[in-house]
Design a protein around this motif. Structure first.
Motif, PDB file in Angstrom:
ATOM      1  N   MET A   1      -8.879  54.177  -7.109  1.00 60.00           N
ATOM      2  CA  MET A   1      -8.018  53.012  -7.139  1.00 60.00           C
ATOM      3  C   MET A   1      -6.938  53.176  -6.083  1.00 60.00           C
ATOM      4  N   ALA A   2      -6.775  52.188  -5.233  1.00 58.19           N
ATOM      5  CA  ALA A   2      -5.766  52.240  -4.183  1.00 58.19           C
ATOM      6  C   ALA A   2      -4.390  51.990  -4.785  1.00 58.19           C
ATOM      7  N   VAL A   3      -3.432  52.754  -4.327  1.00 61.66           N
ATOM      8  CA  VAL A   3      -2.069  52.583  -4.801  1.00 61.66           C
ATOM      9  C   VAL A   3      -1.442  51.423  -4.043  1.00 61.66           C
ATOM     10  N   ARG A   4      -0.871  50.514  -4.778  1.00 60.08           N
ATOM     11  CA  ARG A   4      -0.220  49.361  -4.156  1.00 60.08           C
ATOM     12  C   ARG A   4       1.227  49.709  -3.862  1.00 60.08           C
ATOM     13  N   VAL A   5       1.611  49.502  -2.631  1.00 59.11           N
ATOM     14  CA  VAL A   5       2.991  49.754  -2.237  1.00 59.11           C
ATOM     15  C   VAL A   5       3.870  48.683  -2.877  1.00 59.11           C
ATOM     16  N   LEU A   6       5.096  49.036  -3.164  1.00 60.08           N
ATOM     17  CA  LEU A   6       6.075  48.129  -3.741  1.00 60.08           C
ATOM     18  C   LEU A   6       5.637  47.600  -5.106  1.00 60.08           C
ATOM     19  N   SER A   7       5.128  48.487  -5.920  1.00 63.49           N
ATOM     20  CA  SER A   7       4.753  48.109  -7.275  1.00 63.49           C
ATOM     21  C   SER A   7       5.097  49.261  -8.205  1.00 63.49           C
ATOM     22  N   MET A  43      10.876  52.127   5.052  1.00 63.61           N
ATOM     23  CA  MET A  43      11.078  50.904   5.842  1.00 63.61           C
ATOM     24  C   MET A  43       9.791  50.501   6.559  1.00 63.61           C
ATOM     25  N   ILE A  44       9.060  51.469   7.064  1.00 61.05           N
ATOM     26  CA  ILE A  44       7.773  51.169   7.706  1.00 61.05           C
ATOM     27  C   ILE A  44       6.809  50.580   6.692  1.00 61.05           C
ATOM     28  N   MET A  45       6.782  51.143   5.479  1.00 56.09           N
ATOM     29  CA  MET A  45       5.899  50.622   4.434  1.00 56.09           C
ATOM     30  C   MET A  45       6.288  49.194   4.051  1.00 56.09           C
ATOM     31  N   CYS A  51       4.132  42.193   6.645  1.00 57.70           N
ATOM     32  CA  CYS A  51       3.119  41.690   7.581  1.00 57.70           C
ATOM     33  C   CYS A  51       1.839  41.300   6.852  1.00 57.70           C
ATOM     34  N   GLU A  52       1.425  42.117   5.883  1.00 55.69           N
ATOM     35  CA  GLU A  52       0.211  41.823   5.120  1.00 55.69           C
ATOM     36  C   GLU A  52       0.366  40.558   4.292  1.00 55.69           C
ATOM     37  N   ASP A  54       2.480  38.035   4.908  1.00 56.39           N
ATOM     38  CA  ASP A  54       3.096  36.961   5.680  1.00 56.39           C
ATOM     39  C   ASP A  54       2.402  35.621   5.445  1.00 56.39           C
ATOM     40  N   GLY A  55       1.084  35.603   5.471  1.00 52.09           N
ATOM     41  CA  GLY A  55       0.333  34.359   5.257  1.00 52.09           C
ATOM     42  C   GLY A  55       0.588  33.775   3.881  1.00 52.09           C
ATOM     43  N   THR A  56       0.621  34.633   2.869  1.00 49.92           N
ATOM     44  CA  THR A  56       0.870  34.179   1.501  1.00 49.92           C
ATOM     45  C   THR A  56       2.274  33.604   1.382  1.00 49.92           C
ATOM     46  N   ILE A  57       3.236  34.271   1.978  1.00 52.13           N
ATOM     47  CA  ILE A  57       4.620  33.798   1.927  1.00 52.13           C
ATOM     48  C   ILE A  57       4.740  32.453   2.635  1.00 52.13           C
ATOM     49  N   ARG A  58       4.096  32.322   3.783  1.00 49.40           N
ATOM     50  CA  ARG A  58       4.133  31.062   4.531  1.00 49.40           C
ATOM     51  C   ARG A  58       3.461  29.940   3.747  1.00 49.40           C
TER      52      ARG A  58
END
Length: 92
Positions: A1-7, A43-45, A51-52, A54-58
């Motif tokens: 299972m991939a770890v989701r950043v910011l969760s 900060m890089i994460m 960036c990943e 961005d489309g959803t936010i837009r």
């Protein structure tokens, strides 16, 4: 299972494994350097996450604008009841 950043599933221990914790704990300079590297990595994460997503936010912004727009009456619609009812429709 991939770890989701910011969760809540973010595994910070993997990041901590990069550091010599006893050396960091014994030196103010090493502590500062480790803290700077830790914050730079975070900060890089965060930038990558932005960036990943961005489309959803837009897309969400566009939907929000459409939903918040005031309704304009359409000339094709009227307030009169439709006289062109389907044969099987019930009338009151």
């Amino acid at each position: 299972m991939a770890v989701r950043v910011l969760s809540s599933e973010f595994d910070y221990t993997a990041m901590l494994a990069q550091y010599d914790l006893p050396a960091v704990n014994s030196s103010v300079i090493k502590y500062f350097e480790a803290l700077k590297k830790w914050t730079d990595d975070l900060m890089i994460m965060i930038e990558n996450f932005e960036c990943e997503k961005d489309g959803t936010i837009r897309d969400f912004g566009v939907i929000t604008l459409k939903l918040s727009k005031k309704y304009d009456d359409s000339p094709a619609l009227s307030r009169e009841p439709s006289r062109n009812r389907l044969p099987n429709s019930k009338t009151e």
